[in-house]
Scaffold this motif. Structure first.
Motif, PDB file in Angstrom:
ATOM      1  N   LYS A 175       0.827  -1.208   0.000  1.00  0.00           N
ATOM      2  CA  LYS A 175       0.000   0.000   0.000  1.00  0.00           C
ATOM      3  C   LYS A 175       0.860   1.257   0.000  1.00  0.00           C
ATOM      4  CE  LYS A 175      -4.100  -1.975   2.162  1.00  0.00           C
ATOM      5  NZ  LYS A 175      -4.929  -2.041   3.378  1.00  0.00           N
ATOM      6  N   VAL A 176       1.896   1.264   0.805  1.00  0.00           N
ATOM      7  CA  VAL A 176       2.780   2.436   0.857  1.00  0.00           C
ATOM      8  C   VAL A 176       3.554   2.558  -0.451  1.00  0.00           C
ATOM      9  CG1 VAL A 176       4.726   3.517   2.049  1.00  0.00           C
ATOM     10  CG2 VAL A 176       2.930   2.381   3.365  1.00  0.00           C
ATOM     11  N   LEU A 177       4.033   1.450  -0.963  1.00  0.00           N
ATOM     12  CA  LEU A 177       4.774   1.455  -2.220  1.00  0.00           C
ATOM     13  C   LEU A 177       3.919   2.001  -3.358  1.00  0.00           C
ATOM     14  CD1 LEU A 177       7.502   0.599  -3.459  1.00  0.00           C
ATOM     15  CD2 LEU A 177       6.491  -1.629  -3.908  1.00  0.00           C
ATOM     16  N   ASP A 178       2.633   1.708  -3.338  1.00  0.00           N
ATOM     17  CA  ASP A 178       1.722   2.149  -4.391  1.00  0.00           C
ATOM     18  C   ASP A 178       1.145   3.545  -4.170  1.00  0.00           C
ATOM     19  OD1 ASP A 178       2.102  -0.259  -5.704  1.00  0.00           O
ATOM     20  OD2 ASP A 178       0.309  -1.187  -4.851  1.00  0.00           O
ATOM     21  N   ASP A 179       1.394   4.138  -3.015  1.00  0.00           N
ATOM     22  CA  ASP A 179       0.849   5.460  -2.691  1.00  0.00           C
ATOM     23  C   ASP A 179       1.738   6.552  -3.285  1.00  0.00           C
ATOM     24  OD1 ASP A 179      -0.222   7.772  -1.617  1.00  0.00           O
ATOM     25  OD2 ASP A 179      -0.369   6.969   0.433  1.00  0.00           O
ATOM     26  N   GLU A 180       1.517   6.851  -4.561  1.00  0.00           N
ATOM     27  CA  GLU A 180       2.354   7.816  -5.268  1.00  0.00           C
ATOM     28  C   GLU A 180       2.273   9.212  -4.666  1.00  0.00           C
ATOM     29  OE1 GLU A 180       2.060   7.795  -9.514  1.00  0.00           O
ATOM     30  OE2 GLU A 180       1.863   5.609  -9.561  1.00  0.00           O
ATOM     31  N   TRP A 237       1.716  10.118  -1.523  1.00  0.00           N
ATOM     32  CA  TRP A 237       2.531  10.159  -0.315  1.00  0.00           C
ATOM     33  C   TRP A 237       4.012  10.185  -0.687  1.00  0.00           C
ATOM     34  CZ3 TRP A 237       6.336   6.912   1.518  1.00  0.00           C
ATOM     35  CH2 TRP A 237       6.831   7.240   2.775  1.00  0.00           C
ATOM     36  N   GLY A 238       4.405   9.373  -1.670  1.00  0.00           N
ATOM     37  CA  GLY A 238       5.794   9.322  -2.113  1.00  0.00           C
ATOM     38  C   GLY A 238       6.287  10.671  -2.601  1.00  0.00           C
ATOM     39  N   LYS A 239       5.468  11.350  -3.390  1.00  0.00           N
ATOM     40  CA  LYS A 239       5.835  12.676  -3.891  1.00  0.00           C
ATOM     41  C   LYS A 239       5.996  13.660  -2.736  1.00  0.00           C
ATOM     42  CE  LYS A 239       3.649  12.168  -8.388  1.00  0.00           C
ATOM     43  NZ  LYS A 239       2.566  12.614  -9.274  1.00  0.00           N
ATOM     44  N   GLN A 240       5.053  13.596  -1.790  1.00  0.00           N
ATOM     45  CA  GLN A 240       5.103  14.480  -0.630  1.00  0.00           C
ATOM     46  C   GLN A 240       6.371  14.224   0.190  1.00  0.00           C
ATOM     47  OE1 GLN A 240       1.909  13.794   2.134  1.00  0.00           O
ATOM     48  NE2 GLN A 240       2.816  15.076   3.697  1.00  0.00           N
ATOM     49  N   MET A 241       6.699  12.949   0.388  1.00  0.00           N
ATOM     50  CA  MET A 241       7.875  12.603   1.184  1.00  0.00           C
ATOM     51  C   MET A 241       9.157  13.052   0.485  1.00  0.00           C
ATOM     52  SD  MET A 241       9.079  11.573   3.961  1.00  0.00           S
ATOM     53  CE  MET A 241       7.402  11.477   4.519  1.00  0.00           C
ATOM     54  N   MET A 242       9.214  12.857  -0.814  1.00  0.00           N
ATOM     55  CA  MET A 242      10.406  13.274  -1.549  1.00  0.00           C
ATOM     56  C   MET A 242      10.567  14.784  -1.486  1.00  0.00           C
ATOM     57  SD  MET A 242      10.611  10.576  -4.649  1.00  0.00           S
ATOM     58  CE  MET A 242      12.209  11.164  -5.162  1.00  0.00           C
ATOM     59  N   LYS A 243       9.472  15.510  -1.559  1.00  0.00           N
ATOM     60  CA  LYS A 243       9.533  16.973  -1.446  1.00  0.00           C
ATOM     61  C   LYS A 243      10.024  17.362  -0.053  1.00  0.00           C
ATOM     62  CE  LYS A 243       6.830  21.157  -2.052  1.00  0.00           C
ATOM     63  NZ  LYS A 243       5.538  21.731  -2.424  1.00  0.00           N
ATOM     64  N   GLU A 244       9.478  16.705   0.964  1.00  0.00           N
ATOM     65  CA  GLU A 244       9.892  16.979   2.346  1.00  0.00           C
ATOM     66  C   GLU A 244      11.386  16.730   2.545  1.00  0.00           C
ATOM     67  OE1 GLU A 244       9.269  14.782   6.587  1.00  0.00           O
ATOM     68  OE2 GLU A 244       7.437  15.172   5.444  1.00  0.00           O
ATOM     69  N   MET A 276      11.311  14.459  -9.964  1.00  0.00           N
ATOM     70  CA  MET A 276      11.667  13.090  -9.633  1.00  0.00           C
ATOM     71  C   MET A 276      10.461  12.426  -8.978  1.00  0.00           C
ATOM     72  SD  MET A 276      14.859  11.804  -7.328  1.00  0.00           S
ATOM     73  CE  MET A 276      15.878  13.077  -8.027  1.00  0.00           C
ATOM     74  N   ASP A 277       9.783  11.579  -9.726  1.00  0.00           N
ATOM     75  CA  ASP A 277       8.564  10.954  -9.221  1.00  0.00           C
ATOM     76  C   ASP A 277       8.807   9.503  -8.843  1.00  0.00           C
ATOM     77  OD1 ASP A 277       7.091  13.247  -9.645  1.00  0.00           O
ATOM     78  OD2 ASP A 277       6.633  12.692 -11.701  1.00  0.00           O
ATOM     79  N   ILE A 278       7.899   9.026  -8.028  1.00  0.00           N
ATOM     80  CA  ILE A 278       7.907   7.612  -7.657  1.00  0.00           C
ATOM     81  C   ILE A 278       7.124   6.843  -8.680  1.00  0.00           C
ATOM     82  CG2 ILE A 278       7.097   5.964  -5.949  1.00  0.00           C
ATOM     83  CD1 ILE A 278       7.717   7.967  -3.841  1.00  0.00           C
TER      84      ILE A 278
END
Length: 150
Positions: free
Chosen positions: A127-132, A134-141, A148-150
């Motif tokens: 679920k976390v791996l597929d949550d694009e 959240w991934g974008k938000q975390m990478m920005k943080e 650079m996208d997930i």
């Protein structure tokens, strides 16, 4: 997540996203704090305990993995920027440097692949791996460039 690491390692010299990162448009607390993460130890913990983790625990593990990958990704992006501004005769030297860096970071890439496989083996990890989003938000943080996208 492995796709992120691998794409940075093999990025084309024409990738415009690195220009945003190189310009310093994004700053984060992570850039100002010396943080190190033992990705190999994290992988072992994921393998041993990950099946019982909540989504929030998986998100924390993914965040730690991204922190561990940031030096590699930053290094490869720096080389890409160097190549973009280089004279043709300097490109071979830069490519040699990139290959050396890739070899240096190979254990980190392998550990990240194991991390991703362990995540895929669990419901909450997937679920976390597929949550694009959240991934974008975390990478920005964490100060990664917007392109650079997930």
């Amino acid at each position: 997540m492995v796709a992120i690491a691998m794409s940075i390692s093999y990025m084309s010299c024409k990738n415009e996203a690195s220009k945003d990162a190189a310009s310093g448009d994004q700053k984060s607390a992570v850039e100002n704090v010396e943080q190190t993460v033992d990705l190999a130890a994290l992988v072992e913990k994921v393998k041993a305990e990950g099946a019982n983790w909540s989504i929030d625990e998986w998100k924390d593990a993914f965040k730690q993995a991204l922190i561990a990958l940031k030096p590699m990704m930053t290094s490869m992006m720096d080389l890409q920027k160097k190549a973009e501004g280089a004279k043709e005769e300097d490109l071979a030297k830069i490519m040699d440097e990139a290959q050396a860096k890739q070899k240096e970071f190979e254990p980190l890439q392998k550990a990240m692949e194991e991390f991703e496989e362990a995540a895929k083996a669990t419901e909450n990890g997937k679920k976390v791996l597929d949550d694009e989003e959240w991934g974008k938000q975390m990478m920005k943080e964490l100060g990664f460039p917007e392109g650079m996208d997930i």
